[in-house]
Write a protein that holds these residues in place. Structure first.
Motif, PDB file in Angstrom:
ATOM      1  N   LYS A  31       7.079   2.591 -69.067  1.00 47.97           N
ATOM      2  CA  LYS A  31       8.572   3.975 -68.463  1.00 47.97           C
ATOM      3  C   LYS A  31       8.330   4.175 -67.107  1.00 47.97           C
ATOM      4  O   LYS A  31       9.356   4.951 -67.003  1.00 47.97           O
ATOM      5  N   ASN A  32       8.079   3.744 -66.305  1.00 52.02           N
ATOM      6  CA  ASN A  32       8.078   3.488 -65.594  1.00 52.02           C
ATOM      7  C   ASN A  32       8.557   2.590 -64.094  1.00 52.02           C
ATOM      8  O   ASN A  32       8.378   1.567 -64.809  1.00 52.02           O
ATOM      9  N   THR A  33       8.670   2.918 -62.912  1.00 51.65           N
ATOM     10  CA  THR A  33       9.904   1.531 -62.102  1.00 51.65           C
ATOM     11  C   THR A  33       8.201   1.226 -61.129  1.00 51.65           C
ATOM     12  O   THR A  33       7.188   1.368 -61.088  1.00 51.65           O
ATOM     13  N   GLN A  34       8.301   0.114 -61.070  1.00 53.30           N
ATOM     14  CA  GLN A  34       7.475  -0.322 -59.757  1.00 53.30           C
ATOM     15  C   GLN A  34       7.181   0.138 -58.690  1.00 53.30           C
ATOM     16  O   GLN A  34       7.860   0.593 -58.125  1.00 53.30           O
ATOM     17  N   ASN A  93       4.177   0.658 -63.068  1.00 50.70           N
ATOM     18  CA  ASN A  93       4.247  -0.064 -64.703  1.00 50.70           C
ATOM     19  C   ASN A  93       3.544  -1.037 -64.251  1.00 50.70           C
ATOM     20  O   ASN A  93       2.925  -1.615 -64.897  1.00 50.70           O
ATOM     21  N   SER A 113       6.619  -4.060 -69.007  1.00 48.90           N
ATOM     22  CA  SER A 113       8.097  -3.616 -69.717  1.00 48.90           C
ATOM     23  C   SER A 113       7.810  -2.505 -70.840  1.00 48.90           C
ATOM     24  O   SER A 113       8.990  -2.505 -71.035  1.00 48.90           O
ATOM     25  N   GLN A 173       6.981   6.687 -53.156  1.00 53.01           N
ATOM     26  CA  GLN A 173       5.554   6.281 -53.953  1.00 53.01           C
ATOM     27  C   GLN A 173       4.461   7.415 -54.217  1.00 53.01           C
ATOM     28  O   GLN A 173       3.595   7.811 -54.750  1.00 53.01           O
ATOM     29  N   TYR A 202       2.220  -5.968 -63.704  1.00 54.74           N
ATOM     30  CA  TYR A 202       3.061  -5.210 -64.668  1.00 54.74           C
ATOM     31  C   TYR A 202       3.145  -5.023 -66.397  1.00 54.74           C
ATOM     32  O   TYR A 202       3.210  -6.198 -66.399  1.00 54.74           O
ATOM     33  N   SER A 217       9.594 -10.639 -57.588  1.00 50.15           N
ATOM     34  CA  SER A 217      10.728  -9.767 -59.022  1.00 50.15           C
ATOM     35  C   SER A 217      10.161 -10.031 -59.951  1.00 50.15           C
ATOM     36  O   SER A 217      10.714 -10.885 -61.049  1.00 50.15           O
ATOM     37  N   THR A 250       6.407  -2.183 -53.267  1.00 44.55           N
ATOM     38  CA  THR A 250       8.084  -1.967 -52.899  1.00 44.55           C
ATOM     39  C   THR A 250       8.125  -1.710 -51.526  1.00 44.55           C
ATOM     40  O   THR A 250       7.317  -1.254 -51.132  1.00 44.55           O
TER      41      THR A 250
END
Length: 582
Positions: A309-312, A315, A332, A181, A330, A145, A175
């Motif tokens: 705006k997205n999650t891993q 992003n 943020s 995904q 990535y 992370s 992830t």
């Protein structure tokens, strides 16, 4: 007759065994190192082993002549190495020659046409959004992370976990939510395909159908992709255009991952500058900084704003070079201002390598093919065989000459030649894996020429000794008096040969450099052998009756040489004595 000078040199000559022991220890150590390295034969060049040799010349764009420099050429070599390895080629050689040439030597068994297409084209560097990623079959998945931050100065940074293997790639690993995904990727692919399938303002049923079909096909490719296989690591998605979504492979911490990537948002030519820097103000350590062009800055701000705006892993953006993901940091927040940093436990080598790859996408360099030489294995073997025969003939002729004209002195010359040959062979075998030296046909010719240079040094020394004997001196003082004169001649002669080899090596390219390198190497070894083996051995044998008494087969017979009567040292007459004092 004045006695020879004494001092440090005389002391050294009184113990010739030390010099002989030193060179023998060096031979044993080098030979042991050769066998320990697993390379007990010299590496053969393309013209002897068979294969394809491609010579590429760098040509700058107009007004960008300064772009041809060592850094950019070294980066081009790195890129071409990746391309050749992508063909599954083993022991391929890519190296610079001169200031603007790159030589690509590809061993036999490789499609030369495919190799020419791979190494001669300009690198394609893209920044693509990551839609999905996961480890290839059989690989364990990690879930780090990493964090990202934006600086107040407007230069934002994106952080990524660098590879622990020392590769230039850095990536956040996937992830565990592969299903979600896949759904997000499917939606993104369909939306992209729908917008590009039809030029009309209002999408038709046909365009929607085409978009769905394209997305389904790409998802199937992503599902079936196995990046643990070497054959697909550099080829997956390699032919995709910038406007197409694609699949790709990338290596993270020693594990290969597969990626589903969106259309390119930023092109490599949008990167104005990239460099590796060490951040002393924070604990970030080595980082890679990027400066974008004006258009590139706007593109990068737009894509990073959307990704934030997205999650891993959505992003992340993948930095894709020639179809392979070399880094996937990535973000943020939106990165504006035209500057960005990639950080994440880089070593200096990793940071520099990634910076070079980023820079190469913006280099105003193209390469033109100057020559292509293809040699079959059979022809290479014939050339090697012919070269070895020529060397054996040359060596045999030198030995016969020494036996006829110098008789017993050949006992010194022949072992000296053998020592020189052993050192040359062992060092060439070690230089193969060490610096990539390959023995080609011109290099073999250089070694053959060196036989005559080495024999010439012995002849100079022997003739100086004979001159002293002709003056009426016995052998032992003749050896010590002849050596300083012979030494000067040998050093001057070898210096001229080495200088010629060095100039030839610098001003030429291609296979001629092999000749120059071998000639220079053997010239240096000639000095080593004469000083540490030939002279000490002559000093020892001069104490043996066969040589010191001038046997007719020794090569030092005073009668055969027309020597003068022996010189005798006479005492100075004493001063006359005054009769009165007596």
């Amino acid at each position: 007759m004045a006695a020879p000078k004494r001092g440090r040199s005389a002391s050294a000559q009184s113990k010739p065994g030390r010099s002989l022991a030193l060179i023998l220890i060096a031979i044993v150590a080098l030979t042991g190192g050769m066998f320990a390295s697993g390379h007990d034969t010299p590496r053969l060049g393309i013209d002897l082993a068979g294969g394809t040799s491609i010579t590429l010349r760098a040509v700058p764009e107009k007004g960008q002549e300064s772009a041809i420099n060592k850094t950019n050429m070294d980066t081009a070599v790195d890129i071409m190495n990746r391309r050749v390895n992508g063909l599954g080629v083993s022991e391929a050689e890519v190296q610079t020659q001169g200031s603007r040439n790159i030589i690509v030597n590809i061993p036999k068994g490789t499609n030369s046409e495919e190799a020419r297409q791979q190494v001669g084209t300009t690198a394609k560097l893209y920044f693509r959004p990551v839609l999905a990623t996961e480890a290839s079959a059989g690989a364990a998945t990690a879930n780090p992370s990493p964090s990202a931050s934006s600086s107040a100065s407007g230069s934002s940074s994106s952080s990524a976990k660098p590879k622990a293997t020392g590769s230039s790639s850095s990536s956040a690993t996937p992830t565990a939510t592969a299903t979600s995904q896949g759904r997000a990727a499917s939606d993104a692919l369909k939306a992209d395909a729908s917008s590009s399938a039809s030029p009309s303002a209002t999408p038709s049923a046909n365009s929607s159908s085409a978009a769905s079909a394209a997305a389904t096909k790409l998802e199937a490719q992503y599902t079936a992709l196995d990046c643990s296989k070497k054959a697909v690591q550099n080829t997956a998605g390699k032919d995709a255009t910038a406007k197409e979504a694609t699949v790709a492979c990338g290596k993270v911490s020693g594990v290969w991952y597969k990626y589903l990537l969106g259309p390119a948002a930023v092109d490599g030519t949008d990167v104005k500058k990239a460099q590796a820097v060490y951040n002393t103000t924070t604990a970030a350590g080595w980082q890679v900084t990027m400066d974008f062009t004006g258009k590139g800055s706007d593109k990068f701000a737009s894509i990073t704003g959307e990704l934030a705006k997205n999650t891993q892993p959505q992003n992340e953006f993948g930095i894709v070079l020639d179809g392979q993901v070399v880094s996937s940091p990535y973000v943020s927040s939106s990165i504006t201002g035209g500057n960005a940093e990639i950080s994440g436990s880089f070593t200096q080598e990793e940071a520099q390598s990634l910076a070079n790859m980023l820079s190469y996408g913006a280099l105003p360099l193209t390469f033109k093919e100057d020559s292509v030489t293809t040699v079959t294995a059979a022809l290479g073997g014939e050339q090697l065989h012919a070269g070895l025969i020529a060397g054996a003939i040359g060596l045999a002729l030198v030995v016969i000459y020494l036996l006829i004209f110098y008789r017993g002195l050949s006992v010194i010359a022949i072992p000296s030649l053998l020592v020189s040959a052993i050192l040359t062979y062992v060092i060439m075998a070690l230089l193969g894996p060490g610096i990539g030296f390959a023995l080609n046909l011109p290099a073999v010719c250089g070694a053959i020429v060196a036989i005559g240079i080495t024999a010439d040094s012995f002849i100079v020394f022997f003739e100086r000794i004979r001159d002293e004997i002709r003056e009426g001196r016995s052998l032992r003082p003749a050896v010590e008096r002849a050596w300083p004169r012979a030494r000067r001649t040998i050093l001057v002669s070898d210096f001229v040969s080495f200088l010629a080899a060095a100039v030839l090596f610098i001003v030429t390219v291609g296979k001629v450099q092999g000749f120059a390198f071998t000639l220079g190497l053997t010239t240096v070894l000639d000095v080593v052998v004469v000083f540490l083996f030939t002279k000490p051995l002559m000093t020892i044998l001069a104490r043996r009756k066969f040589f010191s008494n001038g046997h007719k087969y020794s090569g030092l017979d005073p009668k055969a040489l027309g020597a003068k009567p022996p010189l005798r040292r006479t005492r100075r007459p004493s001063a006359p004595v005054d009769p009165k004092e007596a």
